[in-house]
Motif scaffolding. Sequence first.
Motif, mmCIF file in Angstrom:
data_model
loop_
_atom_site.group_PDB
_atom_site.id
_atom_site.type_symbol
_atom_site.label_atom_id
_atom_site.label_comp_id
_atom_site.label_asym_id
_atom_site.label_seq_id
_atom_site.Cartn_x
_atom_site.Cartn_y
_atom_site.Cartn_z
ATOM 1 N N GLN A 134 -56.060 -67.061 -12.179
ATOM 2 C CA GLN A 134 -56.385 -65.692 -12.169
ATOM 3 C C GLN A 134 -55.477 -65.304 -10.912
ATOM 4 O O GLN A 134 -55.877 -64.500 -10.312
ATOM 5 N N ASP A 135 -54.162 -65.664 -10.704
ATOM 6 C CA ASP A 135 -53.560 -65.513 -9.670
ATOM 7 C C ASP A 135 -52.345 -64.433 -10.313
ATOM 8 O O ASP A 135 -51.541 -64.772 -10.824
ATOM 9 N N PRO A 136 -52.721 -63.014 -10.003
ATOM 10 C CA PRO A 136 -51.892 -61.913 -10.300
ATOM 11 C C PRO A 136 -50.498 -62.204 -9.925
ATOM 12 O O PRO A 136 -49.544 -61.847 -11.078
ATOM 13 N N PRO A 137 -49.958 -62.496 -8.941
ATOM 14 C CA PRO A 137 -48.453 -62.593 -8.824
ATOM 15 C C PRO A 137 -47.911 -63.460 -9.670
ATOM 16 O O PRO A 137 -46.648 -63.498 -10.326
ATOM 17 N N LEU A 138 -48.472 -64.760 -9.852
ATOM 18 C CA LEU A 138 -47.961 -65.714 -10.832
ATOM 19 C C LEU A 138 -48.124 -65.301 -12.326
ATOM 20 O O LEU A 138 -47.121 -65.500 -12.937
ATOM 21 N N ILE A 139 -49.028 -64.600 -12.668
ATOM 22 C CA ILE A 139 -49.276 -64.180 -14.076
ATOM 23 C C ILE A 139 -48.029 -63.006 -14.354
ATOM 24 O O ILE A 139 -47.480 -63.012 -15.338
#
Length: 183
Positions: free
Chosen positions: A82-87
Amino acid sequence: GQALALDSLHLNSNFRLAEVFRLEGQADSAASYLDRLLRLKPDDLTYLELQRKLAELYYTQQNFPLALRHYLRFAESDSSRQDPPLIELIADLYEGQGEPARALEWRQRLLRAGTGADSAGSAPADRVPILDKMAELQVKAGDTKAALATLGQLVQLDSLNRYAYYSRYAQVAEKGGDQAARL
């Protein structure tokens, strides 16, 4: 006892070699040692973190297909799901490789993951840039109906830019041959 000690040394030497090669900028050599480690211990957080660092090395070397491959492996781990920057980075990499449908899947995942605003996903203001990019990707993927629905959501969420979304809505409808929506 001795077999366990030897196996541990083998893991440690593979880890150290992977790390040395990564620090030397030799991503392919580091990847071969990392693959061995992850085959032996696929859920080890230390090795998964090395996977992310290796992806970053490929990214800085502008080897985007391999960067994507390693970021995807890292994203599959529980620690980063759930890591938004990675997604968002994965979505950008897919888009850069000319894969709007896959980029769209990751943007939808980003929308679900949110920015930590609440358990239901992003706060309304945080959703606007994600939805805006999704509408663009839906148009690229040829999904006019989905693009129109997304632009409709943007009209609701971002009243300050409502006219711009209506304008894009009309353009998308016209290109998609939807005369009723265009009016």
